[in-house]
Enzyme design. Structure first.
Site, PDB file in Angstrom:
ATOM      1  CD  GLU A   1      -2.950  -1.091   2.330  1.00 18.69           C
ATOM      2  OE1 GLU A   1      -2.875  -0.179   3.164  1.00 18.69           O
ATOM      3  OE2 GLU A   1      -3.842  -1.953   2.335  1.00 18.69           O
TER       4      GLU A   1
ATOM      5  CD  GLU B   1      -3.110  -5.891   4.525  1.00 22.35           C
ATOM      6  OE1 GLU B   1      -1.985  -5.650   4.046  1.00 22.35           O
ATOM      7  OE2 GLU B   1      -3.732  -5.089   5.236  1.00 22.35           O
TER       8      GLU B   1
HETATM    9  C1  GAL Z   1      -4.009  -2.493   5.580  1.00 29.52           C
HETATM   10  C2  GAL Z   1      -2.529  -2.338   5.827  1.00 29.52           C
HETATM   11  C3  GAL Z   1      -2.101  -3.121   7.033  1.00 29.52           C
HETATM   12  C4  GAL Z   1      -3.030  -2.828   8.171  1.00 29.52           C
HETATM   13  C5  GAL Z   1      -4.434  -3.191   7.770  1.00 29.52           C
HETATM   14  C6  GAL Z   1      -5.473  -3.036   8.855  1.00 29.52           C
HETATM   15  O1  GAL Z   1      -4.516  -1.576   4.712  1.00 29.52           O
HETATM   16  O2  GAL Z   1      -1.807  -2.790   4.728  1.00 29.52           O
HETATM   17  O3  GAL Z   1      -0.788  -2.808   7.367  1.00 29.52           O
HETATM   18  O4  GAL Z   1      -2.929  -1.490   8.468  1.00 29.52           O
HETATM   19  O5  GAL Z   1      -4.800  -2.343   6.715  1.00 29.52           O
HETATM   20  O6  GAL Z   1      -6.747  -3.401   8.379  1.00 29.52           O
END
Ligand code: GAL
Length: 846
Positions: free
Chosen positions: A444, A519
């Protein structure tokens, strides 16, 4: 005659002994890489400057790098060391980094001797990781720096040494200059190694071993060995490599192949690559079920008899990333069932410990997880060693920021000068691990639409390792696609926003690009908490698995999406374990907004929520994202994943617990996770009906109109019409005793291994009392120490070093260790006030 005979026997005995010694010296090794390596962890002195644990600031003194500096008053300790984990937690510190005092400037010093006879050798210190901005001096001479706290690096200390005399190494670390979105730890938190080589030797991370034409019958193994002459005279070097099987990635097994010897003339300061190709018959393939490993032993020697050896662990496996049929390992489709992990290990912080790490991975594997994403940085080398040995796939990640940081002092400060060096270090260190299947150039990052940077970083990785795909984790996948940046990647990484997958599947430019859920979900919950009509209460989150931030979704929804798009490679759930910091939804940090890069309405909504949290300043200091809590105790969600990821493993799990004295005759919804396809629920023996899952749609069974009566709630699950599994929850009576349940009844006396012991508060029938939270005092007798305690409560500001803590929802944890060299028995006790019977548990030291 008799004498001759005896001498003969003696001679034979000596030969045998010598051979045995040589064979055993060769039969296993401490660490991959150069052969003469010893741990350099013991007896350091430490002092803290800059920001102190209490928030005051202490100026650095001068001359701390000098050998004569008087460090006698400094703390004496062994590495690995995380200077902040003991706390204290401070409510006014940011929850985002765990409310722990990790900011500061740390100085470490150590005296050591290098014998006179080593004066013709090269001497290095290998740091597995140092948080952050490491600067190293030896005997007052500046050796070098490696600012990025997550990478491993080598320092050549040869020119500054006094052989046969006392030497002093000094290391300065600075986390005052580092910002983080999670708890990064602080200090020399990974191992340091002393490495001795001949002047002509295999370079640091100097081997690259790849396999091709892989079948059950044969595999071609290509070895590239970088040999360098760091001496002052030209030499002729002879290089050869022998390949052995290895049962565990440390022991050397059967010899299976060898290269023929190659020789080079090497002028001082020059290097050459020795390349060779070997064919292995009937190779042992590395797979998730049978992670077969090999060891390549490279020897470099010179006519003068100088010798250097180098061990490389590798595996033979075939990786395929297809746009239409997902990921294939050795020709077989494998859905990536992964979790993201940050690098802390809960109560022991970031100070690397092999037991803690192995335990994390074992818990994840038991859930059915087959892959780890090292969010958002290169992991400790041990993680990769364990993944190789245990059969876990790894998405190896480099950065959370490129040119533009998410915070003031992110990697953006280092990017211009260091990005290439850091990427190369990661790839060189990790490229021989069969577990590593993919590289990630970022998470990100703010510059995710930047075509030039994306291409540059991808090209660097391809140049250093042409065998694995490169990905990048997007939270603006449309931006990444439309800008064209994602075209430079081999695998498209998408964080969340998977609901748009159908649209992306139509995109001509991208439909042939394999796509990974880098993710997913970000579901939040607190172990053992169940709320009715609300998801959040008292800074805890209901465990019904129905809460997630605006960018997330339930695990169930993610499974549905995955089922609709079977060509996806799989997912990495955010996160496997709870971690220190980022206590969303009680996290006021503005970087949360980055999850809505383009959706202004959602951004505004979130801005308001963050303002409100900032005003209230919740005590939350660790995440709620974990599938298991900070102690590693499963939350209910664990069983959701287990049910889905291990469909052949018979299991059923009921939630919530069955102690609701205030809800007699009221509604208590019951959810069941099972790997079966239908289940019948019984309350006190009376059926509450059978429910069946709709394939691809339901991932839990819900009885939402159960009227609570105390007693016994039982579920019986079926699969394909046959009995499959059962689970029972019983109403517990009054808490009457404490119970200690060790995860192992023995612990090694190596001074490193840990023993995790669970504390349960139980009633007279040994049923855990769900809401119990008595104050528990832990103590121990015998040659050991209590390393840490915890209870998994994200709002607890009690130091992990405290031997007293409240149980949280009936549970707590004590982590112990035997003293180095100790034998005998350790006795651990847990006591509480009131009439709770105390518990004692013996742990044998082996
Ligand atoms: C994502 C990010 C992670 C964490 C997560 C929490 O966008 O890449 O590091 O912050 O959100 O939901």
């Amino acid at each position: 005659m008799i004498m001759i005979y005896r001498t003969g026997i003696m001679f034979a005995l000596v030969c045998w002994l010598l051979c045995t010694v040589r064979a055993s010296a060769q039969s296993s090794f401490l660490r991959e890489g150069n052969g003469d390596v010893t741990l350099f962890d013991a007896n350091w002195r430490f002092a803290r400057f800059g920001t102190q644990a209490d928030g005051t600031v202490k100026a650095e003194t001068t001359g701390m790098e000098q050998s004569g500096f008087a460090d006698g008053g400094w703390e004496q300790l062994d590495l690995p060391h995380d200077w902040a984990i003991a706390g204290p937690f401070r409510i006014e510190l940011s929850g985002n980094t765990g409310k722990l005092p990790w900011k500061g400037i740390g100085w470490y010093r150590k005296q050591f001797e290098i014998p006179e006879q080593d004066k013709d050798k090269k001497i290095f210190l290998d740091f597995d990781g140092a948080m952050a901005y490491a600067k190293v001096w030896v005997n007052g001479h500046y050796v070098g720096t490696w600012p990025y706290g997550y990478n491993s690096f080598r320092m050549d200390i040869t020119p500054y040494l006094q052989f046969g005399q006392k030497n002093v190494v000094a290391v300065r670390l600075d986390t005052d200059s580092w910002d983080s979105r999670w708890y990064p730890g602080a200090g020399l938190y990974r191992h340091v190694w002393l490495v001795k080589t001949a002047p002509v030797h295999t370079a640091h991370w100097g081997t690259c071993i790849t396999a091709s034409n892989i079948s059950e019958n044969k595999a071609s193994v290509k070895l590239d060995v970088r040999v360098e002459n760091q001496g002052n005279v030209p030499v002729k070097a002879f290089v050869n490599t022998v390949i052995y099987t290895s049962p565990d990635g440390k022991k050397i097994g059967r010899k299976v192949a060898a290269t023929s010897e190659q020789s080079f003339e090497l002028s001082p300061g020059s290097f050459r690559n020795a390349s060779a190709e070997l064919t292995l018959d009937h190779p042992v393939l590395w797979s998730l079920e049978h992670p077969g490993l090999y060891i390549a032993q490279t020897t470099v020697h010179t006519p003068e008899g100088r010798k250097d050896s180098y061990n490389t662990v590798f595996g033979i496996r075939k990786l395929e990333f297809t746009p239409r049929d997902g990921f294939r390992l050795n020709g077989k489709r494998v859905d990536i069932k992964g979790v993201c992990l940050h690098s802390d290990m809960g109560a022991i912080g970031t100070a690397i410990n092999i037991t803690a790490l192995r335990r994390q991975l074992t818990i994840m594997k038991n859930m059915g997880c087959n892959a780890i994403r090292t969010s958002h940085n290169p992991p400790a080398p041990e993680l990769l060693e364990l993944a190789d040995q245990m059969g876990l796939l790894v998405w190896d990640e480099s950065f959370d920021a490129w040119k533009h940081g998410k915070r003031k002092n992110d990697y953006n400060k280092l990017f211009p000068e260091w990005h290439e060096k850091d990427l190369v270090a990661m790839v060189h260190r990790d490229r021989n691990h069969p577990a590593v299947i993919m590289w990630s150039i970022g998470n990100e990052v703010m510059d995710q639409q930047d075509v030039a940077i994306t291409k540059e970083l991808t090209d660097i990785v391809h140049r250093e390792d042409p065998t694995r795909p490169v990905s990048n984790a997007y939270n603006d996948p449309d931006g990444g696609r439309n800008s064209g940046a994602a075209m430079a990647l081999d695998v498209m990484g998408v964080n969340y926003f998977f609901s748009q997958q159908s649209k992306w599947d139509q995109d001509e430019r991208y439909k042939n690009k394999p796509t990974m859920g880098s993710e997913t979900s970000s579901c939040v919950s607190s172990r053992g908490e169940y709320f009715f009509g609300e998801n959040y209460h008292n800074y805890q989150v209901t465990s019904y698995d129905v809460a997630w931030p605006g960018w997330g979704c339930s695990p169930d929804e993610q499974f549905r999406i995955n089922a609709k798009h079977p060509h996806l490679l799989g997912e990495f759930v955010w996160t496997g374990f709870d971690y220190l910091g980022e206590p969303t939804p009680f996290n006021s940090d503005e970087t949360n907004l980055l999850n809505f890069r383009t959706d202004t309405a959602k951004r505004r909504e979130l801005e308001k929520a963050l303002e409100e949290i900032r005003r209230k300043n919740p005590p939350s200091r660790s995440s709620y994202f974990g599938i298991v809590d900070l102690c590693g105790f499963p939350k209910d969600r664990f069983y959701n994943y287990q049910a889905h990821w291990r469909p052949e493993y018979p299991m059923a799990h009921i939630m919530p617990h069955w102690n609701w004295p205030g809800r007699i005759d009221s509604l208590v919804p019951v959810h069941v996770y099972t790997s079966g396809d239908k289940a019948e629920l019984f309350l006190n023996g009376k059926s509450l009906g059978m429910k069946a899952k709709r394939p691809g749609i339901d991932f839990r069974l819900v009885w939402d109109s159960v009227i609570y009566q105390p007693g016994e709630l039982k579920v019986v699950a079926y699969k394909n019409g046959k009995y499959w599994a059962t689970d029972v929850v019983k109403t517990a009576g009054e808490a009457s005793a404490l119970l200690l349940k060790p995860e192992s009844e023995t612990v090694s006396g190596d001074g490193i291994s840990l023993c995790y012991i669970t504390l349960l508060v139980v009633d007279k029938n040994k049923v855990m009392v769900p809401g119990a939270h008595p104050l528990v005092k832990f103590s121990m007798e015998g040659p050991g120490e209590i390393v840490a305690t915890d209870n998994g409560d994200a709002t607890s500001l009690v130091s992990f070093k405290s031997t007293e803590r409240l149980a949280y929802n009936g549970m707590a944890q004590v982590i112990i260790r035997a003293k180095k060299g100790a034998t005998g028995v350790i006795k651990v006790s847990a006591a509480s006030e009131g009439n709770l019977k105390m518990a004692t548990q013996k742990i044998n030291i082996h």
